[in-house]
Motif scaffolding. Structure first.
Motif, PDB file in Angstrom:
ATOM      1  N   THR B   5       0.837  -1.191   0.000  1.00  0.00           N
ATOM      2  CA  THR B   5       0.000   0.000   0.000  1.00  0.00           C
ATOM      3  C   THR B   5       0.875   1.246   0.000  1.00  0.00           C
ATOM      4  O   THR B   5       1.509   1.569   0.996  1.00  0.00           O
ATOM      5  CB  THR B   5      -0.940   0.000   1.209  1.00  0.00           C
ATOM      6  OG1 THR B   5      -1.753  -1.170   1.149  1.00  0.00           O
ATOM      7  CG2 THR B   5      -1.845   1.229   1.199  1.00  0.00           C
ATOM      8  N   CYS B   6       0.928   1.910  -1.126  1.00  0.00           N
ATOM      9  CA  CYS B   6       1.666   3.162  -1.222  1.00  0.00           C
ATOM     10  C   CYS B   6       0.922   4.206  -0.385  1.00  0.00           C
ATOM     11  O   CYS B   6      -0.302   4.325  -0.501  1.00  0.00           O
ATOM     12  CB  CYS B   6       1.742   3.606  -2.676  1.00  0.00           C
ATOM     13  SG  CYS B   6       2.375   5.275  -2.889  1.00  0.00           S
ATOM     14  N   TRP B   8       0.614   7.175  -0.786  1.00  0.00           N
ATOM     15  CA  TRP B   8      -0.028   8.213  -1.603  1.00  0.00           C
ATOM     16  C   TRP B   8      -1.008   7.648  -2.615  1.00  0.00           C
ATOM     17  O   TRP B   8      -1.987   8.279  -2.957  1.00  0.00           O
ATOM     18  CB  TRP B   8       1.047   9.047  -2.338  1.00  0.00           C
ATOM     19  CG  TRP B   8       1.828   9.872  -1.383  1.00  0.00           C
ATOM     20  CD1 TRP B   8       1.491  11.088  -0.876  1.00  0.00           C
ATOM     21  CD2 TRP B   8       3.049   9.507  -0.747  1.00  0.00           C
ATOM     22  NE1 TRP B   8       2.433  11.516   0.028  1.00  0.00           N
ATOM     23  CE2 TRP B   8       3.398  10.572   0.121  1.00  0.00           C
ATOM     24  CE3 TRP B   8       3.890   8.401  -0.817  1.00  0.00           C
ATOM     25  CZ2 TRP B   8       4.553  10.552   0.908  1.00  0.00           C
ATOM     26  CZ3 TRP B   8       5.032   8.384  -0.046  1.00  0.00           C
ATOM     27  CH2 TRP B   8       5.364   9.448   0.803  1.00  0.00           C
ATOM     28  N   CYS B   9      -0.738   6.453  -3.114  1.00  0.00           N
ATOM     29  CA  CYS B   9      -1.544   5.918  -4.218  1.00  0.00           C
ATOM     30  C   CYS B   9      -2.458   4.768  -3.815  1.00  0.00           C
ATOM     31  O   CYS B   9      -3.329   4.384  -4.596  1.00  0.00           O
ATOM     32  CB  CYS B   9      -0.647   5.444  -5.357  1.00  0.00           C
ATOM     33  SG  CYS B   9       0.504   6.709  -5.917  1.00  0.00           S
ATOM     34  N   GLY B  10      -2.218   4.161  -2.662  1.00  0.00           N
ATOM     35  CA  GLY B  10      -3.055   3.035  -2.264  1.00  0.00           C
ATOM     36  C   GLY B  10      -2.429   1.707  -2.639  1.00  0.00           C
ATOM     37  O   GLY B  10      -1.283   1.637  -3.050  1.00  0.00           O
ATOM     38  N   ARG B  12      -1.120  -1.441  -4.417  1.00  0.00           N
ATOM     39  CA  ARG B  12      -0.651  -1.722  -5.775  1.00  0.00           C
ATOM     40  C   ARG B  12       0.200  -2.989  -5.759  1.00  0.00           C
ATOM     41  O   ARG B  12       0.802  -3.340  -4.751  1.00  0.00           O
ATOM     42  CB  ARG B  12       0.222  -0.573  -6.298  1.00  0.00           C
ATOM     43  CG  ARG B  12      -0.484   0.755  -6.474  1.00  0.00           C
ATOM     44  CD  ARG B  12      -1.443   0.716  -7.647  1.00  0.00           C
ATOM     45  NE  ARG B  12      -1.942   2.035  -7.979  1.00  0.00           N
ATOM     46  CZ  ARG B  12      -2.966   2.639  -7.373  1.00  0.00           C
ATOM     47  NH1 ARG B  12      -3.588   2.034  -6.374  1.00  0.00           N
ATOM     48  NH2 ARG B  12      -3.377   3.828  -7.764  1.00  0.00           N
ATOM     49  N   GLU B  16       5.011  -2.775  -9.235  1.00  0.00           N
ATOM     50  CA  GLU B  16       5.053  -1.323  -9.430  1.00  0.00           C
ATOM     51  C   GLU B  16       6.137  -0.678  -8.582  1.00  0.00           C
ATOM     52  O   GLU B  16       6.403   0.516  -8.719  1.00  0.00           O
ATOM     53  CB  GLU B  16       3.696  -0.687  -9.068  1.00  0.00           C
ATOM     54  CG  GLU B  16       2.590  -1.029 -10.037  1.00  0.00           C
ATOM     55  CD  GLU B  16       1.382  -0.133  -9.859  1.00  0.00           C
ATOM     56  OE1 GLU B  16       1.484   0.931  -9.214  1.00  0.00           O
ATOM     57  OE2 GLU B  16       0.317  -0.501 -10.379  1.00  0.00           O
ATOM     58  N   TYR B  17       6.726  -1.457  -7.710  1.00  0.00           N
ATOM     59  CA  TYR B  17       7.656  -0.888  -6.738  1.00  0.00           C
ATOM     60  C   TYR B  17       9.086  -1.335  -6.981  1.00  0.00           C
ATOM     61  O   TYR B  17       9.335  -2.337  -7.649  1.00  0.00           O
ATOM     62  CB  TYR B  17       7.263  -1.313  -5.317  1.00  0.00           C
ATOM     63  CG  TYR B  17       5.910  -0.863  -4.870  1.00  0.00           C
ATOM     64  CD1 TYR B  17       5.758   0.363  -4.207  1.00  0.00           C
ATOM     65  CD2 TYR B  17       4.787  -1.640  -5.095  1.00  0.00           C
ATOM     66  CE1 TYR B  17       4.513   0.772  -3.780  1.00  0.00           C
ATOM     67  CE2 TYR B  17       3.536  -1.236  -4.669  1.00  0.00           C
ATOM     68  CZ  TYR B  17       3.399  -0.024  -4.014  1.00  0.00           C
ATOM     69  OH  TYR B  17       2.175   0.391  -3.582  1.00  0.00           O
ATOM     70  N   HIS B  59       7.715   3.678  -4.948  1.00  0.00           N
ATOM     71  CA  HIS B  59       6.637   3.409  -5.922  1.00  0.00           C
ATOM     72  C   HIS B  59       7.101   3.878  -7.300  1.00  0.00           C
ATOM     73  O   HIS B  59       6.641   4.889  -7.835  1.00  0.00           O
ATOM     74  CB  HIS B  59       5.360   4.124  -5.490  1.00  0.00           C
ATOM     75  CG  HIS B  59       4.149   3.648  -6.244  1.00  0.00           C
ATOM     76  ND1 HIS B  59       2.939   4.270  -6.155  1.00  0.00           N
ATOM     77  CD2 HIS B  59       3.978   2.599  -7.086  1.00  0.00           C
ATOM     78  CE1 HIS B  59       2.064   3.640  -6.930  1.00  0.00           C
ATOM     79  NE2 HIS B  59       2.678   2.620  -7.506  1.00  0.00           N
ATOM     80  N   GLY B  62       4.820   4.523 -10.197  1.00  0.00           N
ATOM     81  CA  GLY B  62       3.637   5.287  -9.820  1.00  0.00           C
ATOM     82  C   GLY B  62       4.064   6.699  -9.463  1.00  0.00           C
ATOM     83  O   GLY B  62       4.568   7.431 -10.307  1.00  0.00           O
ATOM     84  N   CYS B  63       3.923   7.068  -8.194  1.00  0.00           N
ATOM     85  CA  CYS B  63       4.207   8.440  -7.780  1.00  0.00           C
ATOM     86  C   CYS B  63       5.700   8.671  -7.549  1.00  0.00           C
ATOM     87  O   CYS B  63       6.121   9.791  -7.343  1.00  0.00           O
ATOM     88  CB  CYS B  63       3.441   8.767  -6.504  1.00  0.00           C
ATOM     89  SG  CYS B  63       3.968   7.772  -5.090  1.00  0.00           S
ATOM     90  N   ARG B  65       7.545   8.028  -5.091  1.00  0.00           N
ATOM     91  CA  ARG B  65       7.935   8.444  -3.745  1.00  0.00           C
ATOM     92  C   ARG B  65       8.464   7.250  -2.956  1.00  0.00           C
ATOM     93  O   ARG B  65       7.983   6.126  -3.096  1.00  0.00           O
ATOM     94  CB  ARG B  65       6.726   9.026  -2.991  1.00  0.00           C
ATOM     95  CG  ARG B  65       6.053  10.191  -3.673  1.00  0.00           C
ATOM     96  CD  ARG B  65       6.929  11.399  -3.800  1.00  0.00           C
ATOM     97  NE  ARG B  65       7.282  11.987  -2.493  1.00  0.00           N
ATOM     98  CZ  ARG B  65       8.152  12.971  -2.324  1.00  0.00           C
ATOM     99  NH1 ARG B  65       8.792  13.477  -3.367  1.00  0.00           N
ATOM    100  NH2 ARG B  65       8.411  13.442  -1.140  1.00  0.00           N
TER     101      ARG B  65
END
Lengths: 963, 103
Positions: B5-6, B8-10, B12, B16-17, B59, B62-63, B65
């Motif tokens: 759970t990112c 910021w993004c939830g 995933r 993605e990481y 992430h 994704g973001c 971060r």
């Protein structure tokens, strides 16, 4: 109409008798019906014999009715030949052709042009298996608002109930209940039911891979564009495993003959496919389940010669059958040998033996029969449970490994959890389904469901692992088969333990038991028990089974690849100028994911000739290159200068606005990580370039430091690689060309010095940022424009230099030009073990400030004098182009001194028009101290003398960069 | 395939990481003040506990971060997701002294 199917019963079965399908196996044509598998249709035609065994060539027959089948493997023919397909799982289609095989099929060498794809799915509850437990689970979960997926590998839901006859659920015939359940689920908006879909792997956090077979069962009617198979990637909040159980065979002499079949499979063929396999059947069992087969055989009017029950007390179920009359039930009995017809290999008779309490046996009677139905107990299918390292425990009452608890956010239900009766299966499924939905946030109550079958009350099984042979000991019993597909016997197990194997994993690898297509579905537990007997110490529970690993069933590489093949295998990146390169006949190479022009051959030129011409033009006239692939990052913010000062090995904080500087960055261990030129656009704004392949990694690196170590620095990084096109104009006549393209710019040597940049507007009106940077040693400019102007400006430069013979060049010429100047390419001349000092770039390493990795440059290892240094190498014969990667050894070394002491290797090597000879760069132990020394390079069978030289071989004084 | 759970993004997929190794191992304030051994300790040595482990993830598709995760290395259960300093020992039901050894 049933034509030519002598073993087909006149009524019953889940087949469409109105449609006749024709198919061919081993060049014999047969008929069958929709609803058949190839195996059931063969049996209906009176054929049980399949390919001989793989190693010993023994006759074999169909033994099971689904994927646990070890014998009946086919090579499917036709346009797309497919190897090693169990006849028991392939649905019959009209026109199917196949050949039986002995264990190993042949891969079709032609490319598979069928479409394969994949889908991602998210669900609250995933139920795997649509037998009674799975259906009850799905119905219970679906009664809430939860999203539910139900997957099952067979062609229709029902699982074990598809073979049922007298079972009822909620007072209705079981299959009526199945049909009702399927209809309810189909109508539920949040429920997805996938048939012909096998869950092959279970991964962390309930990520399940499943393979859906979509077109094989449609035969010629398959829509051509429809994907043949689909890989489902399912993420589920909760998983219910309702995967059922596999029946185990018994281990006795001659247990592999055609006509020896699992009792449950006999029942499946009888009830589901309406096939009467034998006329005189002997049943040998260790448990109550085989009595369902006995009862149904009798009901079909088939002669059951005898039931051999290994248990010494007649169970209630056995008593019930015996007391009806007509069936002879022998207690404490089993099969100790089979007899076959010498011509056909088919079963002719079995010898009956009485078991002692110590599992000894005394044979006494021979019973003629043409089918032997065996049940050695049941093995819960817990593969998916153990993929997640779910524990198992031995259950003595049922003689089986059952799940010991469940994996987080999963439950095991039905026969997979050790449930035996239909009622138990339904109840455990309903409870698990409701619990799963509730845990997923959708409160649900277990479906109120009630099942009856013959097994209302079940008595325990007898664990019977080995029926002794007539003479000798286990080490001699080489016709007691354990793994039929691998042709492995009791003797082989004893050979393994005799050789010192103790772990079941070692026995598996020593014997190959469990490694065949069926992955030990029928042999795994029997092997564990035999190992326990052979070791005469640990029980079967201690020996345990081998680890199950994905995939549960075979998955083709084509399905895993899906659509990511050919052009879609990997993204191809092209620059805005790419169409021009294509139009002008460039040969491309892949750099990272970029497709870059490597050279531009003219008619009749090979690469060497083209590169020679391009190099000469760059050194003597003017040439141009598309450098748009360079990584570009804008580094912005009040602390940008300080940030780059910490990242680069050299100083950037005081770089003047309008100036450019080459920089090297190291990882924390002091090794070169990337390099490139950065220009200072403003006090708080830098434009950094990176290597083509390193751009993403550098941006990640910068972000990591900014976010995790220096969040106080006010700096933002923005990727600009795709936003800019970069055109390098190179050569002594470059200035004139740039002046024509950018007439408003004073390009004179004094007004526009080396390592500065200017903003200007080109003659065409395009805003441009022009840098005086050289990666060739020649006078050179890099014209940066917004990407969408790239192609137009490239053409403007090309036209502006036409009268001067401006020549486009590619990456190969770029490599030659830079190597002549000793400029390393990060990742080619360095490999993560090279410091800036090793690369001969001490000048780029500041001694006055800290930077990332600096402390590592004073570690004892990085201070060693004999580290590999990057130096030039010149083959003394002036003709040999050393292959990159060539090893270098000391003079006087012969290649017979093994291991040959190696001093280093060639990292770059080219022909050079400017030097008039081939040359290279190499990493050599203490290389800088060896300059002038002659080493040897093994090239093929020759030893080539190579002179060690400085890295800069062309214009060492740097007189050419200003034109 | 972990489900992370990112912040910021939830939630995933793991793919993605990017994994960043042990958390709370700050870059030394003044590397030149460290002995070779101390620098090597920072550079090459990390904890490898059987049980809760504080580690860094980014992430990356994704973001982009960075954040921290406490993961049980035996069960792969994610016990905590956070940014900044190490959670106190009550987070993640661990009480394991190996968390935030360098914090």
């Amino acid at each position: 109409m049933t034509t030519g199917q002598p073993r087909r019963l006149p009524h019953g079965g889940r087949i469409d008798r109105d449609t006749v399908l024709t198919f061919t196996v081993d060049d014999v044509t047969y008929t069958g019906h929709p609803g058949d598998t190839v195996a059931s249709a063969l049996l209906a035609n009176g054929r049980i014999r399949v390919g001989d065994s793989m190693y010993r060539g023994r006759p074999r027959g169909i033994m099971a009715a689904w994927s646990e089948e070890p014998n009946a493997l086919l090579q499917i023919g036709g346009d797309r030949s497919e190897p090693t397909v169990p006849a028991t799982t392939r649905e019959l289609v009209d026109g199917l052709t196949a050949a039986t095989i002995s264990g190993v099929g042949a891969l079709d060498p032609a490319a598979d042009d069928a479409v394969y794809d994949k889908r991602y799915a998210h669900t609250d509850v995933l139920v795997i298996g649509a037998g009674p437990a799975g259906l009850a689970a799905a119905l219970s979960a679906a009664a809430s608002d939860a999203r539910v997926m139900l997957v099952d590998e067979q062609s229709e839901p029902g699982g074990s109930l598809l073979a049922s006859r007298r079972e009822t659920v909620d007072g209705r015939p079981a299959l009526d209940w199945v049909a009702g359940a399927a209809a309810t689920l189909a109508a539920a908006p949040e429920v997805t039911v996938l048939t012909r879909t096998v869950a092959v792997g279970s991964y962390d956090d309930n990520y399940v891979l499943a393979l859906e077979r979509r077109t094989d069962h449609l035969g010629a009617a398959a829509p051509p564009a429809m994907s043949r198979e689909r890989v489902w990637h399912i993420r589920a909040r909760q998983v219910v495993l309702a995967t059922g159980a596999h029946e185990r065979p018994l281990v006795f002499a001659g247990n592999d003959r055609p006509g020896v079949m699992l009792a449950g499979a006999v029942r499946t063929y009888l009830n589901r496919y309406a096939v009467r396999i034998g006329d005189r059947v002997v049943v040998a069992t260790t448990n109550d389940s085989a009595y369902d087969t006995v009862e149904d055989l009798c009901a079909a009017g088939i002669d059951v010669v005898a039931v051999l029950d290994a248990r010494d007390v007649l169970s209630r179920r056995a008593y019930e059958i015996e007391s009806r009359g007509g069936v002879r039930v022998l207690q404490t009995s089993t099969v100790c040998q089979t007899e076959a017809d010498p011509d056909t290999g088919a079963l002719r008779a079995v010898r009956v033996g009485t078991l002692g309490h110590d599992d000894s046996v005394s044979c006494w009677e021979t019973l003629p029969c043409d089918l032997l139905a065996v049940s050695g107990g049941w093995t819960p299918v817990i593969h998916l449970h153990t993929h997640r390292r779910g524990a198992q425990r031995w259950d003595d009452r049922w003689a089986a490994f059952v799940p010991d608890g469940a994996v987080r956010d999963q439950q095991v239900a039905g026969a997979a959890a050790g449930a035996v009766t239909l009622h138990e299966c339904l109840r455990s499924g309903a409870t698990a389904g409701a619990e799963a939905a509730t845990r997923a946030g959708f409160p649900a109550r277990p479906l109120d469901v009630d099942g009856t079958d013959s097994l209302a009350e079940v008595d325990p099984a007898r664990a019977l692992w080995l029926v002794p042979g007539d003479d000798g000991g286990p080490a001699d019993w080489n016709e007691h088969f354990v793994d039929l597909q691998r042709d492995q016997t009791v003797a082989d197990v004893w050979r393994a333990t005799g050789a010192g194997m103790r772990s079941i994993e070692h026995v598996k690898r020593y014997t190959s038991i469990g490694t065949a297509h069926d992955q030990g579905r029928t042999s795994g537990v029997n092997t564990a028990a035999l190992v326990a007997l052979a070791l005469d110490g640990p029980g079967v529970a201690e020996v345990g089974t081998t680890s199950h690993r994905p995939p549960y069933s075979p998955v083709s590489f084509a399905a895993l690849a899906g659509r990511e093949r050919g052009d879609l295998f990997d993204p191809e990146r092209t620059t805005p100028i790419h169409p021009w390169h294509v139009e002008h006949g460039a040969v491309f190479e892949v750099v990272g994911q970029w497709s870059r022009a490597r050279y531009y051959p003219r008619r009749g030129e090979d690469m060497d000739a083209a590169v020679d011409r391009e190099c000469r033009q760059a050194r003597t006239g003017v040439a141009m290159m598309d450098a748009s692939t360079l990584g570009k990052i804008e580094v912005t913010g009040p602390d940008a200068g300080e940030f780059l000062n910490r990242i680069y090995t050299n100083a950037f904080a005081k770089l003047a606005v309008g100036s450019a500087r080459y920089g090297v960055m190291c990882t924390l261990d002091g090794m070169i990580f990337d390099d490139g030129v950065s220009v200072r656009l403003a006090e708080d704004r830098f434009f950094m370039t990176t290597t083509t392949g390193g751009a993403a990694g550098v941006l990640d690196w910068l972000e990591e430091w900014l976010q995790t170590e220096w969040p106080d620095l006010r700096v933002y990084c923005t990727s600009g690689t795709e936003q800019w096109a970069t055109i390098a104009v190179v050569g002594p006549q470059a200035r004139g060309v740039v002046a024509r393209v950018a007439p408003r710019l004073d390009v004179s040597r004094d007004a526009f010095p080396f390592m500065t940049f200017r903003e200007t507007t080109l003659a065409s009106g395009v805003p441009a940022r022009i840098c005086r940077i050289s990666f060739s040693g020649e006078l050179a400019y890099e014209i940066n424009v917004a990407g969408w102007y790239g192609l137009a400006v490239w053409q403007q430069v090309y036209e502006a230099g036409a009268d001067l013979g401006i020549t486009p060049y590619g990456t190969e010429t770029m490599h030659v030009l830079r190597a002549e100047k000793g400029y390393p390419i990060v990742g080619q001349d360095t490999d993560g073990t090279v410091t800036p000092h090793d690369a001969g770039m001490s000048w780029v390493v500041s001694t006055r400030k800290d930077f990332v990795g600096r402390r590592s440059l004073s570690r004892p290892d990085t201070r060693r004098a004999d580290r590999k240094h990057l130096v030039g190498v010149l083959p003394a014969d002036r003709t040999t182009v050393l292959p990159e990667g060539t090893q270098l050894v000391a003079a006087g070394t012969t290649l017979d001194d093994r291991p040959v002491p190696m001093l280093g290797h060639v990292t770059s090597s080219y022909r050079s028009a400017a030097l008039g000879r081939p040359f290279g760069l190499a990493l050599i132990d203490g290389g800088r101290e060896r300059i002038g020394e002659v080493l040897l390079a093994p090239v093929g069978q020759r030893l080539v003398e190579v002179e060690v030289a400085p890295t800069v071989l062309y214009d060492a004084e740097g007189t050419r960069r200003d034109g | 395939m972990l489900l992370l759970t990112c912040p910021w993004c939830g939630p995933r997929d793991e793919t993605e990481y990017r994994y960043g190794g042990q958390a709370h191992v700050p870059h030394p304030e003044d590397p030149s003040a460290l002995s070779d051994e101390e620098w090597a300790e920072y550079l090459f040595f990390r904890d490898n506990p059987s049980g809760p482990f504080a580690e860094r993830w980014c992430h990356s598709v994704g973001c982009r971060r960075w954040f921290n995760v406490v993961r049980d290395t035996r069960t792969y259960e994610i016990l905590a997701v956070y940014t900044g300093a190490a959670p106190d020992s009550s987070i993640g039901r661990s009480g394991d002294s190996s968390i935030g050894a360098h914090a």
